[in-house]
Design a protein around this motif. Sequence first.
Motif, short mmCIF file in Angstrom:
data_model
loop_
_atom_site.label_atom_id
_atom_site.label_comp_id
_atom_site.label_asym_id
_atom_site.label_seq_id
_atom_site.Cartn_x
_atom_site.Cartn_y
_atom_site.Cartn_z
N TYR A 30 -12.40 13.35 3.83
CA TYR A 30 -11.05 13.60 3.93
C TYR A 30 -9.89 12.57 4.70
CZ TYR A 30 -10.13 18.67 1.95
OH TYR A 30 -10.45 19.43 1.25
N LEU A 31 -10.51 12.11 5.97
CA LEU A 31 -10.30 10.50 6.82
C LEU A 31 -10.72 9.94 5.67
CD1 LEU A 31 -10.20 12.07 10.20
CD2 LEU A 31 -8.55 11.53 8.77
N ALA A 32 -11.96 9.78 5.70
CA ALA A 32 -13.05 8.83 4.60
C ALA A 32 -12.72 8.26 3.74
CB ALA A 32 -14.44 8.92 4.96
N GLY A 33 -12.03 9.35 2.53
CA GLY A 33 -12.11 9.17 1.31
C GLY A 33 -10.44 8.99 1.39
N GLY A 34 -9.21 9.31 2.38
CA GLY A 34 -7.53 9.03 2.30
C GLY A 34 -7.70 7.05 2.59
N LEU A 35 -8.69 6.70 3.34
CA LEU A 35 -8.67 5.32 3.78
C LEU A 35 -9.09 4.76 2.30
CD1 LEU A 35 -9.84 5.58 7.01
CD2 LEU A 35 -7.66 5.33 6.74
N LEU A 36 -10.08 4.89 1.99
CA LEU A 36 -10.79 4.17 0.55
C LEU A 36 -9.51 4.29 -0.38
CD1 LEU A 36 -14.00 5.80 0.24
CD2 LEU A 36 -13.72 2.81 0.50
N MET A 37 -9.22 5.63 -0.41
CA MET A 37 -7.77 5.35 -1.81
C MET A 37 -6.69 4.58 -1.15
SD MET A 37 -7.98 9.32 -2.22
CE MET A 37 -9.00 10.21 -2.38
N LEU A 38 -6.38 4.54 -0.15
CA LEU A 38 -4.86 3.68 0.03
C LEU A 38 -5.63 1.91 0.63
CD1 LEU A 38 -3.81 5.59 3.80
CD2 LEU A 38 -2.93 5.71 1.35
N TYR A 39 -7.17 2.01 0.22
CA TYR A 39 -7.95 0.63 0.62
C TYR A 39 -7.20 0.30 -0.80
CZ TYR A 39 -10.54 -3.27 0.40
OH TYR A 39 -11.24 -4.62 0.52
N PHE A 40 -7.58 0.92 -1.88
CA PHE A 40 -8.42 0.64 -3.18
C PHE A 40 -6.31 -0.07 -3.39
CE2 PHE A 40 -12.75 3.16 -3.47
CZ PHE A 40 -12.83 2.06 -3.22
N ALA A 41 -5.53 1.15 -3.09
CA ALA A 41 -3.99 1.60 -3.76
C ALA A 41 -4.00 -0.09 -3.47
CB ALA A 41 -3.41 2.22 -3.15
N VAL A 42 -4.24 -0.97 -2.28
CA VAL A 42 -3.90 -1.76 -2.59
C VAL A 42 -4.20 -3.28 -3.34
CG1 VAL A 42 -3.64 -4.46 -0.85
CG2 VAL A 42 -3.86 -2.27 -0.24
N GLY A 43 -5.74 -2.82 -4.16
CA GLY A 43 -6.06 -3.66 -4.82
C GLY A 43 -5.01 -3.46 -6.27
N ALA A 44 -4.37 -2.57 -6.34
CA ALA A 44 -3.99 -1.92 -7.52
C ALA A 44 -2.26 -2.32 -7.43
CB ALA A 44 -3.63 -0.01 -7.33
N ILE A 45 -1.88 -2.39 -6.25
CA ILE A 45 -0.49 -2.93 -6.58
C ILE A 45 -0.91 -4.36 -6.62
CG2 ILE A 45 1.28 -3.46 -4.78
CD1 ILE A 45 0.50 -0.76 -3.30
N ALA A 46 -1.62 -4.89 -6.17
CA ALA A 46 -1.98 -6.32 -6.35
C ALA A 46 -1.67 -6.86 -7.66
CB ALA A 46 -2.55 -6.50 -5.68
N GLU A 47 -2.22 -5.37 -8.48
CA GLU A 47 -3.08 -6.11 -9.58
C GLU A 47 -1.27 -5.76 -10.76
OE1 GLU A 47 -5.24 -6.59 -11.77
OE2 GLU A 47 -7.87 -6.16 -10.58
N ALA A 48 -0.72 -4.92 -10.08
CA ALA A 48 0.67 -4.50 -10.82
C ALA A 48 1.52 -5.89 -10.49
CB ALA A 48 1.16 -3.05 -10.20
N ARG A 49 1.44 -6.66 -9.92
CA ARG A 49 2.50 -7.64 -9.47
C ARG A 49 1.87 -8.91 -10.08
NH1 ARG A 49 3.06 -7.85 -2.97
NH2 ARG A 49 4.38 -9.74 -3.58
N ASN A 50 0.90 -8.93 -10.18
CA ASN A 50 0.27 -9.94 -10.88
C ASN A 50 0.09 -10.23 -12.73
OD1 ASN A 50 0.61 -11.13 -8.14
ND2 ASN A 50 -1.98 -10.78 -8.04
N THR A 51 -0.40 -9.03 -12.89
CA THR A 51 -0.76 -8.81 -14.21
C THR A 51 0.09 -8.81 -15.69
OG1 THR A 51 -2.78 -7.53 -14.04
CG2 THR A 51 -1.82 -7.75 -16.03
#
Length: 226
Positions: free
Chosen positions: A77-98
Amino acid sequence: MSVITTALAGVVFGFALAAPPGPMNAIIAEESVIRGWVAGFRAGLGAMSADALFFVLTLAGAVAVIDRYPAARPALYLAGGLLMLYFAVGAIAEARNTASFTDAGESDEASGFRKTFVLSLTNPYQIGFWLTVGVGLLRPGTLDVLSHVPAAGSTLEGALVVETGSPVLLTGFFAGIGLWIVVYPVTLDAVGRRVDAFAPVVAALSAVVLVGFGLVFLAIGTLRVV
């Protein structure tokens, strides 16, 4: 019992596993609207490959080992949660730059595949599926599907009985997942090419889903550790 019925039941099981909203579909959606349906399919293939790995491990009895160690699930759960937050940062960048659909893939074309594959390996729900339903699908026997329908089970009993442990059922199961990871990206890609605002909106929603699931996973993992 009809081979076609068993195969179709497998397709439905696979589709039902792959289709619900969640972090995997959030990543598939982000890849599809930013880089095209092939990138979305590739991301879906990452999650499907993890399911294929879990399938092999379930056959070998290895997945059940997780239940023997109490600390394993909180760690996932902890590893999966951290990975999701990490990937969310990339998705936020995509939303801002696209600004719109670009079909301009990253230089690293395997990015989406790696994201979903690694995330699937740390997803307690996906592992839980193979520890429960997956084992049932692999064990030789029969499953009266409609008998479990609330309030109507007794009436529908015997209407749809499938053979578990059957290669036909398992082939249909992975065919159902394969169908979803083609239809879903193609649909999003088609809309993204027609609506300029669609890509950044989907990327933003993907980030929201990843953050939401990430925080939930971290909370569950922390509570189980405590």
